[in-house]
Design a protein around this motif. Structure first.
Motif, mmCIF file in Angstrom:
data_model
loop_
_atom_site.group_PDB
_atom_site.id
_atom_site.type_symbol
_atom_site.label_atom_id
_atom_site.label_comp_id
_atom_site.label_asym_id
_atom_site.label_seq_id
_atom_site.Cartn_x
_atom_site.Cartn_y
_atom_site.Cartn_z
ATOM 1 N N VAL A 12 -5.955 -3.096 -24.439
ATOM 2 C CA VAL A 12 -6.806 -2.385 -25.451
ATOM 3 C C VAL A 12 -7.758 -3.162 -26.039
ATOM 4 O O VAL A 12 -7.440 -4.132 -26.578
ATOM 5 N N GLU A 13 -8.946 -2.942 -25.512
ATOM 6 C CA GLU A 13 -10.165 -3.679 -26.053
ATOM 7 C C GLU A 13 -10.792 -2.802 -27.169
ATOM 8 O O GLU A 13 -10.678 -1.746 -27.291
ATOM 9 N N ALA A 14 -11.251 -3.588 -28.301
ATOM 10 C CA ALA A 14 -11.563 -2.858 -29.486
ATOM 11 C C ALA A 14 -12.838 -3.823 -30.026
ATOM 12 O O ALA A 14 -12.610 -4.742 -29.998
ATOM 13 N N ARG A 15 -13.580 -3.182 -30.669
ATOM 14 C CA ARG A 15 -14.476 -3.883 -31.491
ATOM 15 C C ARG A 15 -13.861 -4.173 -32.841
ATOM 16 O O ARG A 15 -13.115 -3.595 -33.587
ATOM 17 N N THR A 16 -14.026 -5.567 -33.352
ATOM 18 C CA THR A 16 -13.338 -5.855 -34.332
ATOM 19 C C THR A 16 -14.395 -6.576 -35.290
ATOM 20 O O THR A 16 -15.510 -7.243 -34.813
ATOM 21 N N VAL A 67 -2.986 6.583 -29.929
ATOM 22 C CA VAL A 67 -4.320 6.783 -30.534
ATOM 23 C C VAL A 67 -5.064 7.177 -29.261
ATOM 24 O O VAL A 67 -4.957 6.803 -28.280
ATOM 25 N N GLU A 68 -6.530 7.650 -29.664
ATOM 26 C CA GLU A 68 -7.502 8.013 -28.806
ATOM 27 C C GLU A 68 -8.444 6.815 -29.015
ATOM 28 O O GLU A 68 -8.646 6.345 -29.780
ATOM 29 N N VAL A 69 -8.909 6.734 -27.801
ATOM 30 C CA VAL A 69 -10.158 5.902 -27.760
ATOM 31 C C VAL A 69 -11.327 6.137 -28.725
ATOM 32 O O VAL A 69 -11.642 7.646 -28.776
ATOM 33 N N LEU A 75 -19.837 -16.238 -42.684
ATOM 34 C CA LEU A 75 -20.069 -15.633 -41.411
ATOM 35 C C LEU A 75 -19.350 -14.089 -41.068
ATOM 36 O O LEU A 75 -18.689 -13.808 -41.401
ATOM 37 N N ARG A 76 -20.455 -13.087 -40.751
ATOM 38 C CA ARG A 76 -20.134 -11.952 -40.269
ATOM 39 C C ARG A 76 -20.235 -11.792 -38.819
ATOM 40 O O ARG A 76 -21.331 -12.030 -38.206
ATOM 41 N N ALA A 77 -19.146 -11.259 -38.123
ATOM 42 C CA ALA A 77 -19.332 -11.198 -36.917
ATOM 43 C C ALA A 77 -18.674 -9.931 -36.346
ATOM 44 O O ALA A 77 -17.792 -9.242 -36.905
ATOM 45 N N GLU A 78 -19.386 -9.358 -35.481
ATOM 46 C CA GLU A 78 -18.657 -8.129 -34.487
ATOM 47 C C GLU A 78 -18.357 -8.707 -33.352
ATOM 48 O O GLU A 78 -19.103 -9.398 -32.571
ATOM 49 N N CYS A 79 -17.096 -8.498 -32.777
ATOM 50 C CA CYS A 79 -16.467 -8.949 -31.716
ATOM 51 C C CYS A 79 -15.972 -7.878 -30.657
ATOM 52 O O CYS A 79 -15.679 -6.689 -31.187
ATOM 53 N N LEU A 80 -15.613 -8.101 -29.317
ATOM 54 C CA LEU A 80 -14.931 -7.154 -28.508
ATOM 55 C C LEU A 80 -13.716 -8.219 -28.212
ATOM 56 O O LEU A 80 -14.001 -9.064 -27.522
ATOM 57 N N GLU A 81 -12.762 -7.592 -28.483
ATOM 58 C CA GLU A 81 -11.439 -8.471 -27.989
ATOM 59 C C GLU A 81 -10.184 -7.544 -27.720
ATOM 60 O O GLU A 81 -9.984 -6.420 -28.124
ATOM 61 N N ASP A 82 -9.447 -8.321 -27.155
ATOM 62 C CA ASP A 82 -7.977 -7.346 -26.506
ATOM 63 C C ASP A 82 -7.061 -7.381 -27.747
ATOM 64 O O ASP A 82 -6.644 -8.552 -28.161
ATOM 65 N N ILE A 83 -6.933 -6.553 -28.234
ATOM 66 C CA ILE A 83 -5.937 -6.362 -29.570
ATOM 67 C C ILE A 83 -4.666 -5.889 -29.364
ATOM 68 O O ILE A 83 -3.772 -5.914 -30.141
ATOM 69 N N ALA A 84 -4.343 -5.728 -28.131
ATOM 70 C CA ALA A 84 -2.903 -5.472 -27.601
ATOM 71 C C ALA A 84 -2.131 -6.604 -27.852
ATOM 72 O O ALA A 84 -2.194 -7.888 -27.861
ATOM 73 N N ALA A 85 -0.622 -6.138 -28.641
ATOM 74 C CA ALA A 85 0.171 -7.484 -29.067
ATOM 75 C C ALA A 85 1.589 -6.580 -28.823
ATOM 76 O O ALA A 85 1.695 -5.452 -29.278
ATOM 77 N N MET A 92 -9.350 1.807 -23.350
ATOM 78 C CA MET A 92 -7.885 1.605 -23.682
ATOM 79 C C MET A 92 -7.278 1.898 -22.120
ATOM 80 O O MET A 92 -7.514 2.999 -21.612
ATOM 81 N N GLN A 93 -6.420 1.022 -21.394
ATOM 82 C CA GLN A 93 -5.872 1.208 -20.181
ATOM 83 C C GLN A 93 -4.304 1.022 -20.505
ATOM 84 O O GLN A 93 -3.852 0.074 -20.581
ATOM 85 N N VAL A 94 -3.673 2.237 -20.335
ATOM 86 C CA VAL A 94 -2.061 2.287 -20.712
ATOM 87 C C VAL A 94 -1.373 2.288 -19.289
ATOM 88 O O VAL A 94 -1.635 3.218 -18.345
ATOM 89 N N TYR A 95 -0.597 1.091 -19.144
ATOM 90 C CA TYR A 95 0.036 0.897 -17.737
ATOM 91 C C TYR A 95 1.315 1.431 -17.854
ATOM 92 O O TYR A 95 1.675 2.016 -16.685
#
Length: 189
Positions: free
Chosen positions: A43-47, A10-12, A174-184, A1-4
């Motif tokens: 905010v990159e998260a495992r989804t 929330v915490e990492v 399909l079951r998938a683990e992803c890394l994505e930017d969830i900031a909205a 998480m990089q807050v500009y």
């Protein structure tokens, strides 16, 4: 998480739900005053995704059973059928019509034409799908749907497929683990 700009809510490493605020635009200064800013963060998260598609294992198909040709002559607005029977379409047939006008393009055209109707007959039959090919096609659809949902904001770290049959249907998951930017961005309340 990089807050500009803003303050993290929330915490990492925290688990969050979709739509949950992650960064606040309300920033408190060391003197106790509050100022509001347009929060910005990466905010990159495992989804985790689970997508399922269902398809029948049997389908109805048209099987050619015959064909015949019939002719008609059209003079002006009158049609003279050169065959017995009516011109109503029969069940399970396709009619391909070609009209040949009596003309010399650019010179003359008479209101006379010869009409050729090719009648293609078919029967409706039930066929069984090739289960392996169907499963492969559905897996490809699910992978495409996952890419569409990630919308260029992430990537699949791992994915697995499972398939099962029940009640004449093929279920593919399909079951998938992803890394994505969830900031909205959302409007402040």
């Amino acid at each position: 998480m990089q807050v500009y700009l803003g303050a993290p809510l929330v915490e990492v490493g925290d688990a969050v739900l979709e739509g949950e605020p992650l960064v606040s635009g309300r920033v408190e200064s060391g003197l106790g005053s509050v100022r509001y800013v347009h929060a910005s963060a990466l905010v990159e998260a495992r989804t985790y995704y689970e997508l399922t598609v269902v398809s029948p294992l049997e389908y109805e198909a048209a099987q050619p059973s015959g064909r015949h040709t019939r002719w008609a002559l059209v003079i002006g607005s009158e049609r003279l059928n050169l065959y017995a029977g009516g011109s109503a379409p029969e069940e399970n047939t396709v009619r391909v019509t070609t009209e040949h006008r009596l003309e010399w393009p650019g010179v003359f055209s008479l209101p006379v034409s010869l009409v050729r109707e090719e009648i293609l007959e078919y029967d409706i039959v039930t066929r069984s799908a090739d289960t392996a090919a169907l499963q492969q096609r559905l897996e490809t659809q699910l992978a495409s749907e996952l890419e569409r949902q990630l919308d260029g904001r992430g990537e699949a770290l791992s994915q697995s497929f499972s398939a099962g049959e029940s009640g004449g249907l093929l279920y593919v998951t399909l079951r998938a683990e992803c890394l994505e930017d969830i900031a909205a961005e959302t409007k402040a309340e």
